[in-house]
Design a protein around this motif. Structure first.
Motif, PDB file in Angstrom:
ATOM      1  N   LEU A  14       0.814  -1.226   0.000  1.00  0.00           N
ATOM      2  CA  LEU A  14       0.000   0.000   0.000  1.00  0.00           C
ATOM      3  C   LEU A  14       0.840   1.264   0.000  1.00  0.00           C
ATOM      4  O   LEU A  14       0.411   2.293  -0.499  1.00  0.00           O
ATOM      5  N   GLU A  80       4.233  -6.391   6.339  1.00  0.00           N
ATOM      6  CA  GLU A  80       2.838  -6.638   5.973  1.00  0.00           C
ATOM      7  C   GLU A  80       1.927  -5.726   6.821  1.00  0.00           C
ATOM      8  O   GLU A  80       2.288  -5.324   7.919  1.00  0.00           O
ATOM      9  N   THR A  81       0.766  -5.395   6.262  1.00  0.00           N
ATOM     10  CA  THR A  81      -0.202  -4.579   6.993  1.00  0.00           C
ATOM     11  C   THR A  81      -1.416  -5.458   7.270  1.00  0.00           C
ATOM     12  O   THR A  81      -1.683  -6.398   6.531  1.00  0.00           O
ATOM     13  N   PHE A  82      -2.130  -5.176   8.336  1.00  0.00           N
ATOM     14  CA  PHE A  82      -3.382  -5.896   8.553  1.00  0.00           C
ATOM     15  C   PHE A  82      -4.442  -4.981   9.156  1.00  0.00           C
ATOM     16  O   PHE A  82      -4.115  -3.951   9.741  1.00  0.00           O
ATOM     17  N   ALA A  83      -5.698  -5.367   8.940  1.00  0.00           N
ATOM     18  CA  ALA A  83      -6.882  -4.643   9.417  1.00  0.00           C
ATOM     19  C   ALA A  83      -7.102  -3.335   8.662  1.00  0.00           C
ATOM     20  O   ALA A  83      -7.981  -2.560   9.034  1.00  0.00           O
ATOM     21  N   GLU A  84      -6.350  -3.080   7.590  1.00  0.00           N
ATOM     22  CA  GLU A  84      -6.561  -1.821   6.876  1.00  0.00           C
ATOM     23  C   GLU A  84      -7.891  -1.823   6.120  1.00  0.00           C
ATOM     24  O   GLU A  84      -8.511  -0.772   5.983  1.00  0.00           O
ATOM     25  N   ALA A  85      -8.354  -2.998   5.664  1.00  0.00           N
ATOM     26  CA  ALA A  85      -9.636  -3.010   4.959  1.00  0.00           C
ATOM     27  C   ALA A  85     -10.752  -2.571   5.901  1.00  0.00           C
ATOM     28  O   ALA A  85     -11.649  -1.819   5.510  1.00  0.00           O
ATOM     29  N   PHE A  88     -10.503   1.162   6.012  1.00  0.00           N
ATOM     30  CA  PHE A  88     -10.979   1.779   4.773  1.00  0.00           C
ATOM     31  C   PHE A  88     -12.502   1.790   4.745  1.00  0.00           C
ATOM     32  O   PHE A  88     -13.130   2.756   4.336  1.00  0.00           O
ATOM     33  N   LEU A  89     -13.086   0.671   5.192  1.00  0.00           N
ATOM     34  CA  LEU A  89     -14.537   0.524   5.061  1.00  0.00           C
ATOM     35  C   LEU A  89     -15.283   1.063   6.275  1.00  0.00           C
ATOM     36  O   LEU A  89     -16.491   1.258   6.213  1.00  0.00           O
ATOM     37  N   ARG A 114      -8.462   8.465   8.304  1.00  0.00           N
ATOM     38  CA  ARG A 114      -9.562   8.793   7.390  1.00  0.00           C
ATOM     39  C   ARG A 114      -9.697  10.297   7.203  1.00  0.00           C
ATOM     40  O   ARG A 114      -9.975  10.759   6.108  1.00  0.00           O
TER      41      ARG A 114
ATOM     42  N   MET B 125     -12.110   4.745  -0.556  1.00  0.00           N
ATOM     43  CA  MET B 125     -11.915   3.750   0.500  1.00  0.00           C
ATOM     44  C   MET B 125     -12.359   2.366   0.031  1.00  0.00           C
ATOM     45  O   MET B 125     -11.709   1.367   0.332  1.00  0.00           O
ATOM     46  N   SER B 126     -13.469   2.313  -0.722  1.00  0.00           N
ATOM     47  CA  SER B 126     -13.933   1.021  -1.242  1.00  0.00           C
ATOM     48  C   SER B 126     -12.912   0.429  -2.198  1.00  0.00           C
ATOM     49  O   SER B 126     -12.652  -0.778  -2.187  1.00  0.00           O
ATOM     50  N   LEU B 128      -9.728   1.088  -2.224  1.00  0.00           N
ATOM     51  CA  LEU B 128      -8.555   0.698  -1.437  1.00  0.00           C
ATOM     52  C   LEU B 128      -8.793  -0.633  -0.739  1.00  0.00           C
ATOM     53  O   LEU B 128      -7.906  -1.487  -0.693  1.00  0.00           O
ATOM     54  N   ALA B 129      -9.988  -0.801  -0.213  1.00  0.00           N
ATOM     55  CA  ALA B 129     -10.310  -2.060   0.461  1.00  0.00           C
ATOM     56  C   ALA B 129     -10.247  -3.212  -0.531  1.00  0.00           C
ATOM     57  O   ALA B 129      -9.682  -4.274  -0.249  1.00  0.00           O
ATOM     58  N   SER B 132      -6.659  -3.878  -1.432  1.00  0.00           N
ATOM     59  CA  SER B 132      -5.868  -4.473  -0.358  1.00  0.00           C
ATOM     60  C   SER B 132      -6.256  -5.937  -0.162  1.00  0.00           C
ATOM     61  O   SER B 132      -5.406  -6.794   0.101  1.00  0.00           O
ATOM     62  N   LEU B 135      -4.531  -7.751  -2.983  1.00  0.00           N
ATOM     63  CA  LEU B 135      -3.084  -7.814  -2.754  1.00  0.00           C
ATOM     64  C   LEU B 135      -2.746  -8.974  -1.834  1.00  0.00           C
ATOM     65  O   LEU B 135      -1.833  -9.751  -2.093  1.00  0.00           O
ATOM     66  N   LYS B 136      -3.514  -9.107  -0.747  1.00  0.00           N
ATOM     67  CA  LYS B 136      -3.252 -10.183   0.212  1.00  0.00           C
ATOM     68  C   LYS B 136      -3.433 -11.537  -0.442  1.00  0.00           C
ATOM     69  O   LYS B 136      -2.651 -12.452  -0.244  1.00  0.00           O
TER      70      LYS B 136
END
Lengths: 230, 230
Positions: A14, A80-85, A88-89, A114, B125-126, B128-129, B132, B135-136
């Motif tokens: 990202l 790695e990133t996590f919980a970003e979705a 975002f949502l 945000r 944001m949608s 991006l979600a 992401s 990507l995972k």
């Protein structure tokens, strides 16, 4: 955050394909934190408050079934990133997060993140550009890894151009061979060599027309995976 | 746009993991257009005006070197988007686009697309979600494809935990075996079987400690790729 930490942030999909300064604005002036093994980061169903960038360590993401069983969905590590979705949502965390080893994490607050994006939609655009660049790169990598040998990759491309799955097949290549070599990530010489090899599998190419003697045989060649050594 | 076209839009990574309605708002009420082979879509250096979703056909993206040589960067087909990074970032097209076969394309105007997002940052944001999530998924797929056999995958994970590249090595697993199996995409039974196989490659595991008799030998096992058939 020292420069090595920013290198890790810049190695995530990202934040990878954007200037460091943009990544710094997006992440904000958060400080990394050290977590012990077994630390709960968030619980399934809680309002999503932050996402995380792993600078070091290991984090599991899991769900608990109604009968109390734990199902691990992912294990994340450095870069790695996590919980970003969830951030975002908006909304709630769909699963729980817990460190499974001592970990150093960067916690990015959702609300602040945000509002930074709402003030400057160009920031979202930078992340989208980075993500889209990475997506293309990964898709290409997968195409090139999946089928190993050059002749297999060409054969794979050919069999996808027809619905025929038995007997002989005649296919028109959609465009010239040079472009096909490019699409399949091969040098022109390797492409010609691979095409010549395919004759042994009943494939002949004349100008843009491909004659396949037995498409079933070619399909098994495409799917052919040498036995694992072990 | 008929439902089959929307299915293709929804098969792209950027629009895949979002409700159809959101994708429809983002794309807007653009109509697909049929292009002949050889149609110029945009030229390197022009202001970036639109990005494209391929509904059918083939498009090449190329650059022209100062001495007039054409270098093809990508060939895109159905279910793929191109030039969206130029639209996200604004500015100019870094390369040219041309159909190399008759193609059906959806052309999404950049100005309209950007103002939709500026009015409703939730749309970004949608995307991006969705990106992401994809990507995972792709990173996971690559990890699982790259090294073919289960023992190779475990060995690959182990050798990454140490800097030692010669002689014997002792490694502490960062977490329990069940999580490791999960991270490597294996069922517990296959994991145990694979671990047993690794003994033949000088690897013994006792609780969380891994003893590797000869890490050089294990490295060549990880990198071992059976010869291509052709």
């Amino acid at each position: 955050m020292d420069p090595a930490d920013w290198d890790i942030v810049k190695s995530t999909p990202l934040f990878g394909a954007m200037p460091l300064q943009t990544a710094q604005v997006l992440v904000g002036n958060t400080m990394p934190r050290q977590y012990e093994k077994g630390a709960t980061l968030f619980l399934q169903g809680e309002p999503a408050a932050a996402f995380f960038i792993v600078l070091d360590g290991w984090v599991k993401i899991y769900r608990t079934t109604p009968d109390g069983l734990e199902v691990v969905l992912h294990v994340f590590t450095r870069g790695e990133t996590f919980a970003e979705a969830a951030i975002f949502l908006g909304g709630r965390y769909p699963a729980s997060g817990e460190t499974v080893a001592a970990s150093r994490l960067l916690r990015v607050e959702g609300t602040a993140f945000r509002s930074r994006i709402e003030e400057r939609p160009a920031l979202a655009m930078s992340m989208l550009a980075s993500a889209s660049y990475q997506l293309k790169f990964l898709v290409e990598q997968i195409e090139q890894i999946k089928v190993r040998s050059a002749p297999q990759r060409i054969a794979d491309f050919m069999v996808r151009l027809t619905q025929v799955r038995k007997g002989t097949a005649v296919i028109e290549l959609p465009f010239e061979k040079g472009l096909l070599a490019n699409r399949l990530g091969m040098k022109p010489e390797s492409f010609s060599r691979a095409l010549a090899h395919l004759r042994a599998h009943g494939v002949t190419v004349e100008r843009g027309t491909v004659n396949i003697a037995d498409i079933g045989r070619l399909l098994s060649f495409v799917e052919y995976a040498p036995e694992d050594e072990a």
